[in-house]
Design an enzyme around this catalytic site. Structure first.
Site, PDB file in Angstrom:
ATOM      1  N   ASP A 146       0.874  -1.171   0.000  1.00  0.00           N
ATOM      2  CA  ASP A 146       0.000   0.000   0.000  1.00  0.00           C
ATOM      3  C   ASP A 146       0.910   1.220   0.000  1.00  0.00           C
ATOM      4  O   ASP A 146       1.631   1.468   0.969  1.00  0.00           O
ATOM      5  CB  ASP A 146      -0.889  -0.020   1.253  1.00  0.00           C
ATOM      6  CG  ASP A 146      -1.828   1.179   1.337  1.00  0.00           C
ATOM      7  OD1 ASP A 146      -1.656   2.145   0.567  1.00  0.00           O
ATOM      8  OD2 ASP A 146      -2.731   1.157   2.195  1.00  0.00           O
ATOM      9  N   SER A 188       0.640  11.514 -16.121  1.00  0.00           N
ATOM     10  CA  SER A 188      -0.548  11.683 -16.950  1.00  0.00           C
ATOM     11  C   SER A 188      -0.391  12.927 -17.802  1.00  0.00           C
ATOM     12  O   SER A 188       0.220  13.914 -17.371  1.00  0.00           O
ATOM     13  CB  SER A 188      -1.789  11.830 -16.070  1.00  0.00           C
ATOM     14  OG  SER A 188      -2.926  12.143 -16.864  1.00  0.00           O
ATOM     15  N   TYR A 191      -6.299  15.953  -9.488  1.00  0.00           N
ATOM     16  CA  TYR A 191      -5.595  14.905 -10.231  1.00  0.00           C
ATOM     17  C   TYR A 191      -4.456  15.519 -11.039  1.00  0.00           C
ATOM     18  O   TYR A 191      -3.313  15.037 -10.999  1.00  0.00           O
ATOM     19  CB  TYR A 191      -6.567  14.168 -11.154  1.00  0.00           C
ATOM     20  CG  TYR A 191      -5.938  13.012 -11.895  1.00  0.00           C
ATOM     21  CD1 TYR A 191      -5.668  11.817 -11.238  1.00  0.00           C
ATOM     22  CD2 TYR A 191      -5.614  13.118 -13.243  1.00  0.00           C
ATOM     23  CE1 TYR A 191      -5.094  10.751 -11.912  1.00  0.00           C
ATOM     24  CE2 TYR A 191      -5.038  12.061 -13.927  1.00  0.00           C
ATOM     25  CZ  TYR A 191      -4.780  10.882 -13.258  1.00  0.00           C
ATOM     26  OH  TYR A 191      -4.192   9.823 -13.931  1.00  0.00           O
ATOM     27  N   LYS A 199      -0.257  14.729 -10.484  1.00  0.00           N
ATOM     28  CA  LYS A 199       0.576  14.202 -11.572  1.00  0.00           C
ATOM     29  C   LYS A 199       1.610  15.239 -12.031  1.00  0.00           C
ATOM     30  O   LYS A 199       2.742  14.898 -12.371  1.00  0.00           O
ATOM     31  CB  LYS A 199      -0.311  13.761 -12.743  1.00  0.00           C
ATOM     32  CG  LYS A 199      -1.205  12.572 -12.415  1.00  0.00           C
ATOM     33  CD  LYS A 199      -0.395  11.340 -12.041  1.00  0.00           C
ATOM     34  CE  LYS A 199      -1.268  10.108 -11.900  1.00  0.00           C
ATOM     35  NZ  LYS A 199      -0.478   8.884 -11.613  1.00  0.00           N
TER      36      LYS A 199
END
Length: 267
Positions: free
Chosen positions: A50, A129, A142, A146
């Site tokens: 994790d 991304s 997000y 990234k």
């Protein structure tokens, strides 16, 4: 001697595709999952890990080092999605996405580095991304996670140069994976001032994923990058329009590019 590859987030999506593809070549592939369902599947040997738990990261890396004595390639792929108006996403979810998408990869990198440094070799590939190159509406957090990893990779590369350790980013566009099902969606509230535009944008985002590229393209691209003796800092993988958007972001005036995004998202 086989090269040892460690891929985080390898139980589904892009990580799974990369792992299964590399296993058809002369690599021994270890993949991680928070809750592995198999010890080995389709050539991927699974470890429990994790990325938000340092102890879990340390245990997995030590298990692998004890077993194989080295890690030649680390592919930092584990991550999560998040959507919603920046104003309405709860602070706890803001922190969780940074723990997973930013601090998580850093935990894995920093745990692996001493082992790679002892061998004076190693290659770390961070899956970021194309969204990390621009602030996208209703995907702001997000994009931020990234983008932060993209920039941090640039700094790492210079700090690691003397130790023979290579690092680069691979930024995918939209791929047909299950990321939409697993991401955090801020609820569409009836009394929200963003209700209509957020609802439209969410449907558009889901459509992009549903019609995205086959993740095998990422697997083949990552494998090609792994062969590079002097890799570039940034790689982009996706359809022409998405890769072109990064180029346009760099050459167009800010407001012109912003207007293109507004038109694309119908805002």
């Amino acid at each position: 001697m086989q090269n040892i590859v460690l891929i985080t987030g390898a139980s589904s999506g892009i990580g799974k595709s990369i792992g299964e593809y590399l296993a058809t070549f002369d690599y021994k592939v270890y993949g991680t999952s928070r809750h592995p369902k198999h010890e080995e599947l389709n050539g991927i040997h699974f470890l429990q890990l994790d990325v938000t738990d340092l102890k879990s990261v340390e245990n997995a890396i030590q298990t692998l080092i004890t077993k194989e004595g080295k890690i030649d390639f680390l592919i930092n792929n584990a991550g999560a999605g998040i959507t919603g108006p920046l104003e309405e996403i709860p602070e706890i979810e803001q922190k969780k996405i940074f723990e997973t998408n930013y601090f998580g990869p850093l935990r894995v990198i920093n745990t692996v580095l001493p082992h790679m440094r002892s061998k004076k070799s190693g290659f770390i590939i961070n899956v970021t991304s194309i969204a990390g190159y621009m602030g996208l509406p209703f995907r702001g957090f997000y994009s931020a996670t990234k983008g932060a990893l993209e920039l941090t990779t640039e700094a790492y590369r210079m700090e690691l140069k003397a130790f023979g350790i290579k690092m680069c980013n691979v930024a995918p566009g939209d791929f047909a994976t299950n990321i939409a099902a697993g991401r955090y969606h801020a609820p569409i509230e009836e009394n929200s001032p963003y209700k209509d535009v957020y609802e439209k944008s969410l449907k558009l985002m889901d459509a992009h994923v549903d019609h995205g590229k086959d993740p095998d393209l990422m697997a083949k691209s990552v494998h090609a990058i792994m062969q590079k003796s002097n890799p570039k800092i940034h790689y982009k993988v996706g359809d022409f329009t998405q890769k072109m958007s990064v180029f346009l972001k760099h050459i167009l005036p800010d407001k012109v590019f912003e207007n293109l995004l507004l038109k694309h998202y119908k805002l």
